[in-house]
Scaffold this motif. Structure first.
Motif, mmCIF file in Angstrom:
data_model
loop_
_atom_site.group_PDB
_atom_site.id
_atom_site.type_symbol
_atom_site.label_atom_id
_atom_site.label_comp_id
_atom_site.label_asym_id
_atom_site.label_seq_id
_atom_site.Cartn_x
_atom_site.Cartn_y
_atom_site.Cartn_z
ATOM 1 N N PHE D 118 0.819 -1.206 -0.172
ATOM 2 C CA PHE D 118 0.015 0.010 0.064
ATOM 3 C C PHE D 118 0.983 1.229 0.033
ATOM 4 O O PHE D 118 0.412 2.184 0.307
ATOM 5 C CB PHE D 118 -1.014 -0.093 1.220
ATOM 6 N N SER D 119 2.167 1.184 -0.184
ATOM 7 C CA SER D 119 2.998 2.377 -0.469
ATOM 8 C C SER D 119 2.844 3.070 1.154
ATOM 9 O O SER D 119 2.824 4.522 0.866
ATOM 10 C CB SER D 119 2.763 3.112 -1.605
ATOM 11 N N LEU D 120 3.007 2.533 2.295
ATOM 12 C CA LEU D 120 2.801 3.325 3.137
ATOM 13 C C LEU D 120 4.089 3.559 4.220
ATOM 14 O O LEU D 120 4.035 4.279 4.912
ATOM 15 C CB LEU D 120 1.838 2.531 4.240
ATOM 16 N N ARG D 121 5.270 3.071 3.493
ATOM 17 C CA ARG D 121 6.629 3.078 4.216
ATOM 18 C C ARG D 121 6.941 4.404 4.739
ATOM 19 O O ARG D 121 7.261 4.718 5.773
ATOM 20 C CB ARG D 121 7.513 2.333 3.665
ATOM 21 N N ARG D 122 6.808 5.279 3.650
ATOM 22 C CA ARG D 122 7.344 6.733 3.549
ATOM 23 C C ARG D 122 6.298 7.414 4.848
ATOM 24 O O ARG D 122 6.857 8.305 5.442
ATOM 25 C CB ARG D 122 7.230 7.373 2.412
ATOM 26 N N ILE D 123 5.250 7.189 5.150
ATOM 27 C CA ILE D 123 4.212 7.798 6.106
ATOM 28 C C ILE D 123 3.904 7.079 7.195
ATOM 29 O O ILE D 123 3.111 7.695 8.211
ATOM 30 C CB ILE D 123 2.892 8.211 5.377
ATOM 31 N N LEU D 124 4.771 6.065 7.543
ATOM 32 C CA LEU D 124 4.415 5.095 8.879
ATOM 33 C C LEU D 124 4.413 6.100 10.037
ATOM 34 O O LEU D 124 3.565 5.679 11.038
ATOM 35 C CB LEU D 124 5.512 4.026 8.895
ATOM 36 N N GLY D 125 5.369 6.939 10.255
ATOM 37 C CA GLY D 125 5.604 7.723 11.556
ATOM 38 C C GLY D 125 4.432 8.996 11.478
ATOM 39 O O GLY D 125 4.502 9.201 12.590
ATOM 40 N N ARG D 126 3.734 9.039 10.569
ATOM 41 C CA ARG D 126 3.006 10.335 10.684
ATOM 42 C C ARG D 126 1.557 10.011 11.473
ATOM 43 O O ARG D 126 1.178 9.114 11.524
ATOM 44 C CB ARG D 126 2.347 10.537 8.960
#
Lengths: 268, 345, 268, 345
Positions: D118-126
Motif C-alpha cells: 500500500f506504499s505506506l512505508r514513507r508515512i508510517l510515522g505520520r
C-alpha cells in the motif's frame, strides 16, 4: 427503567459495571430528596404554607429571581447576539469573563459585590446619593441573583442565535427589511424559545442561590435564607417543610424547562 | 444591469482581486468556479453583506457600493432555500411586500401571477417544514421575485436538489428568464448548468477572474489552463509553437492554421480523440500510436488513458465501443484527433 | 477589546445597543471582583496567608473538592458511557435526574442529605454503625460536594463520549480487541481530555459551594465557610483577603479548564 | 466464505427480511442498493454489531451468529476510514496484531509486505490527521489486512474519496483481490463500482434482496423493475406478452424470440435507443415516430426524452450528435431499438 438493549452477550462485565454505577448515582441523587419530602408530614407542610413568613420568603425568592431573569433578558440578549454573530479580537476572552460568575465561590460573590457598594467606593457613593442601597435590600438581592444567573442566560441564548442561519437574515435584508426589522421578524421569532429557556435557567440558578445572598442581605429573607435560619434556630425537622415547598417551586421550573427545551429541538 | 468595477474584498482567510464584470440588462450571466473560488463572496459583495475594500458596484446605473442590503433591490435565492421556517409558504412569499410600495400601492399585484407561475397555489397554506426540495426552491424563487427586484442572484440554486427536482427548477429558471427578461447572475460549479441556462459566463479561481465570455467561447476557447480543465478539456499541455505545428515534448501536433508563437498551451477535449485498434487511413492528421495505460468505467462511457512518447492523453469512448474493441490495459491502439479540435492559447 | 468588524454602516443603532449592553455586562462582572482584589492590601494578603486557620480551610476546600471530582470520575464515567452509547426507555428521564442537583437550592441540598444521615433513618443507622458520620465531618463535606459536582462531570464526559464515532470502537472489536480492551485502547485515549475537563468543572463547582455545606458541616471549616464566619464576626474588610486567596485558587482552576478545553477542540 | 442464512434483523425504524446469501471463498461480492436499503445493516450483522433476531451467519463454515465481533476474524473498512486519531499510521496498522498470535508468534510477518503493497512505508510515522483521503483509505485497508482476516468487508470504501483517489483505491482493491484471493463483501450504491470490481452481485431494497447473480446478469437481465431502474434501464414498462410481441399500452414492441406470457415487464437501456431525424431503412424493427419532449444536457451526453403513443422513452445521445441533428423540444424524430436490447422479465 427498562434495561438497555445490549447488543452482545459478551459485554457482560461492562453491563454490570455501568448499570451498577448508574443505579448508585441515581439513588444517590434521588434518595436524599425523597427522604426529605417524605419525612415532612402533610400536616407540617400545610401548617408551613400558612406561615406568613414562609409565604413572604418564597414570594420574595420568586420575585427577585424573575427580576434577575428579566434584567438578564434586557442586557444579555444584545450581548448574546454580538457573541453569536460577530468575530472580533478578544472574543474568547470576553466569553471567559461571562463564565466567571459560575466559578466563583458563592460567599466571595457576596463580598465582591459589597466591595463596590460601600460608601468608601465611588460607585457606592453614587448609589447612596441616589438612594439605592445594596446591603440588606431587595435591590441588593436582585443584583446578586443577576450576577449568578446572567451567564446561564447569555450562554443559552448565544447558542440559540448561533443555530439560526445567517442566510435567513441576509434574505430578509435583501427583501427590504432593515437590520432591526430583520431582528424582530426573523431572528426573534426563531430565537424566542431559547430566550425562554435561558430565562428559566437563569431563574432556577437564581432561586437556588444562598451563599452570596446571606452575605449581602440576610434580611429581607429569601426562601433559602429562611430555611437556613429555621435550621440553625430550630433544627432539621423545622427546616424540612420549607425546603419541600421551595423544591416544589424548583421542580415546576425544571418541568417548564424540559417542556421548552424539547419543543425547541423539534423546531430545528 | 450589474456592473462590478475593480472589486476587491479582503476577508481573514480569503481575498477577491480586482473583479470586473458587466452584466447587461436582461442577461442570464453565470459565474463559474470550483468550491472555494470566491463565487459566493462576489454575490455577497453585490448584495452588500461583505465589506468592500476597493472598487464599486452599480445596479441599474445606481452606485450601491455603500448602500445597505435592503436598499439595493436585489433578489437572492440560495442553494439551501433559506426559507423562514416559522412562516407558511404564503407568509414567506409576501414577506418583503410591505417594504415595497409604489405610488402608495404595494407591488404585490403580480403576486397572483407568480403564485401560478410556480404552481404554488395549492400549497400556499402549508408550513415550509413539509415541502419537497423542488417546492422549497420554487417558494424561494417566488419570494425573491414577489418584491420585483431589479436583478436576481442565484447561489447554486440547483446543487442541493435531487436530480428530478434539479431538472424541474432548471426548466423553471429558463422559462422565467425568457418570460420576464430579468437580469440574472447565477453562481455555479457545474458547467453543464451554465451551458443550459447561461448566455455569458465568467470563470473565477482563487479570487481572480480567469475568463469572461459567452458560454460557447469559454467552452471551446478557454483562455487559461485552469479554465481548460474546468470545462472538461482534460488534455492540457504546455507547448512550443512553430508555424502550423506545436510540440508537446517530443510529440508533434499539427494545427489547423498558423498560431502565434506567443501562445503557450494546447488543449484537446477527451471526446475529440478517436481511438481505433487498427491504423487510421494515411493522411489522417495527428495520428499516433499509443498504449492504453488505464481504463476507467464511468457507466455509460469510459475514460481511456493512453500513453505515447511519455505523454498521457485522456479519451472518452462509449462502453459499447470499449466492449467491441476489447480494450484492456497495455493494448496497443491508434489515436487521432482532427486539427480543428486542437485549441491553442 | 477591538471593536467588531461591522459589515455595514447602516447597522449603527444596533451597534450602540449591543456594544453598550456588552460593556455594561462585562463591567458588572469584572468591577466587583477587581474592587475586592484591590481593596485588600498586600500586607493584609500576606498576613492572611500566614494564618493557620486560613491555610487549613483552603487546604480542606481543595482536598474535599478534588475528592468529589475523583468520586465523580469513578462512578460517573461508566454512567456517562451508558448515557452516550445506549438507547433505552426512560433515558430522557434519567438525564433529567442527573441535572436535578443543579436546580435545587443549596441549603435544601444540605437538608436533604441530612435527612438520610440521621439516626432515625435506616441509612443513617447503617452509617453510624460503620462509624461514618456525615454531620460536621469531612465525609459529609465530600458527600455534599459530590452531590453538587457530579452533574457537571457526567454531562461533560457524556458529550465527550458522544463525540467519539462508534465506528472506531467497532473497528477495534473487529481487529480482535474485547469490549474492555476497546475501552482502554480507543475510547479512553480519545475521551480522557473530556474527563479532565469534567473533573476540573466538578472541582470548580464543588469549591464554590457554601449553602449546602454550612448546613451539613460548619466545622471543619472549608474556605467559603471561613469567609462567611470572618464576615459575620469581623466584617467585610477581614473577609476580603481570604476571599481573594480563594479566588486565586478558582482562577487557577479556570485557567486549567480553558487550556484543556482548547486543546480538546484542536484534537477533533 | 460467508454464508448468510435467512437473516432477519429488527431495528426500531428498519428491518431486514430473510436475507440469504452465499459468498464463495475468494469471491469479490458486491451488495448493491440505494441509501437506506439496508446494505450497512447486513454488514453490521456479519460483523456482529446488530442483534440478529432470526437466521444464522457462517464465516468459513463456522457459525458466528452468537460470537462477539472480536472472535469472528472479519476485517472491515468504512467509507469514512475510521482511523484511530490518537495513533500514528504505524500504530493504526499494528493495532490488532497483539490479539492474533499463531504458534506463539504474532501474525505480523506479512506486515512488511502490506506496508509496501500500500506504499505506506514513507508515512508510517505520520499522524493520521495530516493524511490525504487516499492515504487514509490505504491505511484503513492495511490495518484491516494486517491481522489476516478470513473475509474483508468494505462499506462504500470509495464514496468519500475525491475522484482521483477513488480511481487509485479502486485499482488497489482490484489488485489486492487478484493477489491475495481474499473473500470480499463490498457494499456500494454505485453500480459502476460493482461492474469494475465485482464478480457476483446482489441488489437489496427496503431490507429485501431483489436479485442475486453475476454483475453481467444483474446489469443485462434485471429481475425486478427496481433493479432495472437501478442499473440504468430508465425505460421500464409493464407489458402484455403475446408470442414474439409485447404491448405497452398501444405501443407494439417486437421481441427477439417468443417470451413466456407470464412475464410482466419490458425494459430498455436509454443508450440502446437510436434517434434519427429521417426515417430508418424499411425493415428496421421497433421503429417509431416520436416527438422530443425534453432534452437534458448532462455534459458529454444528453438525455433526450421522446414521446410516442402516450409513452415516454428516454434515450441518450452524445452532445455532438445532438448539435448535428439540431434537436430541440417538439422536434419530430424517428427512434428505433433492436429486438435484442429489449429485456423482458
Amino acid at each position: 427503567m427498562k434495561l438497555p438493549n445490549w447488543r452482545n452477550q459478551a459485554l457482560d462485565p461492562l453491563i454490570w459495571l455501568t448499570v451498577s454505577s448508574s443505579m448508585i448515582i441515581i439513588a444517590f441523587i434521588l434518595l436524599p430528596l425523597f427522604e426529605m419530602v417524605f419525612q415532612s408530614s402533610l400536616a407540617d407542610l400545610r401548617e408551613t404554607i400558612r406561615d406568613k413568613d414562609v409565604i413572604q420568603s418564597i414570594r420574595l425568592s420568586i420575585y427577585t429571581s424573575v427580576s434577575a431573569a428579566l434584567i438578564s433578558f434586557l442586557f444579555g440578549t444584545p450581548f448574546a447576539y454580538l457573541l453569536a454573530r460577530k468575530e472580533f479580537a478578544g472574543k474568547k476572552f470576553i466569553e471567559s469573563i461571562v463564565d466567571l460568575p459560575i466559578m466563583i465561590p458563592h460567599p466571595v460573590i457576596g463580598i465582591a459585590i459589597l466591595s463596590i457598594a460601600g460608601k468608601n467606593h465611588w460607585l457606592g457613593e453614587i448609589m447612596s446619593s441616589l438612594g439605592i442601597r445594596i446591603m440588606g435590600s431587595v435591590t441588593g438581592i436582585i443584583v446578586v441573583l443577576t450576577f449568578v444567573g446572567l451567564p446561564f442566560y447569555v450562554n443559552n441564548v448565544k447558542t440559540g442565535f448561533e443555530a439560526i442561519p445567517v442566510r435567513l437574515e441576509n434574505i430578509s435584508r435583501s427583501l427590504g427589511a432593515s437590520a432591526i426589522g430583520t431582528f424582530f421578524r426573523v431572528t426573534f421569532p426563531l430565537a424566542w424559545r431559547s430566550m425562554v429557556v435561558g430565562m428559566i435557567m437563569c431563574t432556577a440558578r437564581a432561586i437556588s442561590e444562598f451563599g452570596a445572598i446571606v452575605i449581602v442581605a440576610y434580611h429581607p429573607m429569601i426562601a433559602p435564607v429562611m430555611i437556613y435560619q429555621r435550621f440553625t434556630a430550630y433544627g432539621l425537622r423545622y427546616s424540612q417543610p420549607v425546603a419541600v415547598w421551595l423544591i416544589i417551586v424548583c421542580l415546576f421550573l425544571f418541568l417548564l424547562l424540559r417542556v421548552f427545551s424539547i419543543h425547541k429541538k423539534k423546531m430545528t | 444591469m450589474i456592473r462590478i468595477e475593480n472589486l476587491c474584498v479582503r476577508l481573514p482567510d480569503f481575498s477577491l482581486h480586482k473583479i470586473d464584470l458587466r452584466i447587461q440588462a436582461g442577461e442570464f450571466f453565470t459565474l463559474l468556479g470550483p468550491t472555494g473560488a470566491g463565487k459566493t463572496v462576489v454575490l455577497e459583495a453585490v448584495i452588500g453583506l461583505v465589506p468592500v475594500s476597493e472598487g464599486r458596484i452599480w445596479i441599474n446605473s445606481r452606485d450601491v457600493t455603500r448602500l445597505p442590503p435592503e436598499k439595493r433591490g436585489i433578489g437572492i435565492v440560495y442553494q439551501d432555500y433559506a426559507l423562514f421556517p416559522h412562516l407558511t409558504v404564503y407568509e414567506n412569499i409576501v414577506y418583503g411586500l410591505r417594504y415595497h410600495k409604489k405610488d402608495g400601492k404595494k407591488t404585490g399585484k403580480n403576486l397572483d401571477f407568480i403564485v401560478d407561475r410556480f404552481s404554488l397555489r395549492r400549497i400556499l397554506g402549508r408550513s415550509i417544514l413539509n415541502l419537497s426540495g423542488g417546492e422549497m426552491q420554487r417558494v424561494a424563487l417566488a419570494r425573491a421575485l414577489a418584491v420585483d427586484p431589479s436583478v436576481l442572484l442565484l447561489d447554486e440554486p440547483l446543487s442541493a436538489l435531487d436530480p428530478n427536482f434539479r431538472e424541474e427548477i432548471r426548466e423553471i429558471l429558463k422559462m422565467l428568464h425568457a418570460d420576464t427578461g430579468i437580469t440574472v447572475l447565477m453562481v455555479t460549479h457545474d458547467f453543464s448548468e451554465a451551458q443550459y441556462l447561461g448566455q455569458r459566463s465568467a470563470v473565477i479561481n482563487k479570487g481572480r477572474l480567469e475568463q469572461v465570455g459567452t458560454v460557447t467561447e469559454v467552452f471551446h476557447q478557454p483562455a487559461t489552463p485552469f479554465v481548460a480543465k474546468f470545462v472538461g478539456m482534460k488534455n492540457v499541455f504546455p507547448a512550443i509553437f512553430e508555424g502550423r505545428k506545436a510540440y508537446v515534448a517530443n510529440l508533434r501536433i499539427e494545427l489547423g492554421f498558423e498560431e502565434s508563437e506567443r501562445k503557450k498551451y494546447i488543449a484537446i477535449r477527451p471526446e475529440d480523440i478517436h481511438i481505433r485498434g487498427d491504423k487510421f487511413p494515411p493522411g489522417t492528421p495527428n495520428c499516433i500510436e499509443a498504449t492504453v495505460s488505464k481504463i476507467l468505467n464511468q457507466g455509460f462511457y469510459s475514460d481511456v488513458i493512453i500513453e505515447s512518447a511519455g505523454i498521457e492523453l485522456r479519451a472518452i469512448i462509449s462502453s459499447s465501443s470499449l466492449f467491441r474493441m476489447s480494450l484492456t490495459e497495455k493494448t496497443r491502439v491508434y489515436a487521432a484527433f482532427d486539427t480543428s479540435v486542437v485549441h491553442a492559447f
